[in-house]
Design an enzyme around this catalytic site. Structure first.
Site, short mmCIF file in Angstrom:
data_model
loop_
_atom_site.label_atom_id
_atom_site.label_comp_id
_atom_site.label_asym_id
_atom_site.label_seq_id
_atom_site.Cartn_x
_atom_site.Cartn_y
_atom_site.Cartn_z
N HIS A 1 -2.97 7.21 6.93
CA HIS A 1 -2.01 8.12 6.39
C HIS A 1 -2.78 9.30 5.92
CE1 HIS A 1 1.90 6.46 6.26
NE2 HIS A 1 1.56 5.08 5.75
N GLN B 1 3.27 9.92 1.33
CA GLN B 1 4.38 9.02 1.41
C GLN B 1 5.41 9.51 0.16
OE1 GLN B 1 2.53 5.19 2.18
NE2 GLN B 1 4.26 5.09 3.60
N HIS C 1 -4.64 1.10 7.37
CA HIS C 1 -3.25 1.70 7.63
C HIS C 1 -3.27 2.90 6.67
CE1 HIS C 1 1.27 1.45 7.90
NE2 HIS C 1 1.09 2.19 6.70
N GLU C 2 -3.75 2.80 5.28
CA GLU C 2 -3.70 3.68 4.17
C GLU C 2 -4.62 4.81 4.34
OE1 GLU C 2 -1.12 3.52 2.60
OE2 GLU C 2 -0.63 1.60 2.98
N GLY D 1 0.72 -1.26 -0.06
CA GLY D 1 0.10 -0.06 -0.05
C GLY D 1 0.85 1.11 -0.06
N CYS E 1 5.76 0.02 7.78
CA CYS E 1 5.57 1.25 6.94
C CYS E 1 6.71 1.76 5.99
CB CYS E 1 4.89 2.45 7.64
SG CYS E 1 4.37 3.93 6.85
N LEU E 2 6.53 1.89 4.72
CA LEU E 2 7.40 2.25 3.99
C LEU E 2 8.28 3.47 4.41
CD1 LEU E 2 6.08 1.53 0.28
CD2 LEU E 2 7.59 0.08 1.57
NI NI Z 1 2.39 3.20 5.80
#
Ligand code: NI
Length: 171
Positions: free
Chosen positions: A139, A51, A135-136, A46, A93-94
């Site tokens: 964000h 991000q 999660h997204e 995701g 998380c990236l």
């Molecule tokens: Ni994330």
């Protein structure tokens, strides 16, 4: 185009994204392509627009990591409208690479969002997909998964990140 992933500490990650008002434009369609490309390059399931540095309410998800085109999901202006049950599992998380923590999330989650053409739809996911929806969507509200863990664990991550920043290992 592949964008670099913005790391924890950048204020764009903790800012609420702007809603998308214009749909079906070449600009939006190109941006969505870039988001998928950037997500696949970073090997994530995701990715949210903040991000890659854009404060916009757009997220993409693909639990197949690019293996199955049918699993590509675009969420524009998403909101979680129903949550059932609970699941506890490791989440990362990236934007916070190298760290993972157990996070309790809803097990079955329904999201309402718009497509690239501006059509409103609802989608229900379970397990990993439910986790990705939450999660997204978080964000896009400027919330990171570490806001769902204990203050102690969050502080340990913050300190470890600060060390990496000092060492020039967090760019
Ligand atoms: Ni994330």
């Amino acid at each position: 185009m592949i964008y670099p992933i913005v790391k924890y500490g950048d204020p764009v990650l903790e800012r609420k994204g702007d809603s998308i008002m214009e749909f079906d434009t070449p600009e939006l369609n190109g941006f969505l392509e870039d988001m998928f490309e950037s997500m696949y390059a970073a090997k994530g399931v995701g990715l949210a627009a903040p991000q890659i540095g854009f404060s916009r309410r757009i997220a993409v998800i693909d639990c197949s990591l690019g293996e199955d085109p049918a699993q590509k999901i675009v969420l524009i202006n998403p909101q979680i409208i129903a949550v059932e049950g609970k699941q506890k599992g490791e989440e990362g998380c990236l934007s916070i690479p190298g760290f993972r923590e157990d996070v309790t999330r809803g097990k079955k989650v329904t999201v309402r969002a718009q497509t690239a053409k501006g059509e409103t739809f609802e989608m229900t996911g379970e397990d990993l997909l439910a986790r990705a929806f939450q999660h997204e969507t978080d964000h896009l509200h400027g919330r990171l998964y570490i806001s769902h863990i204990s203050a102690l664990k969050r502080d340990l991550i913050r300190r470890a990140v600060r060390k990496k920043v000092k060492a020039g290992e967090w760019t």
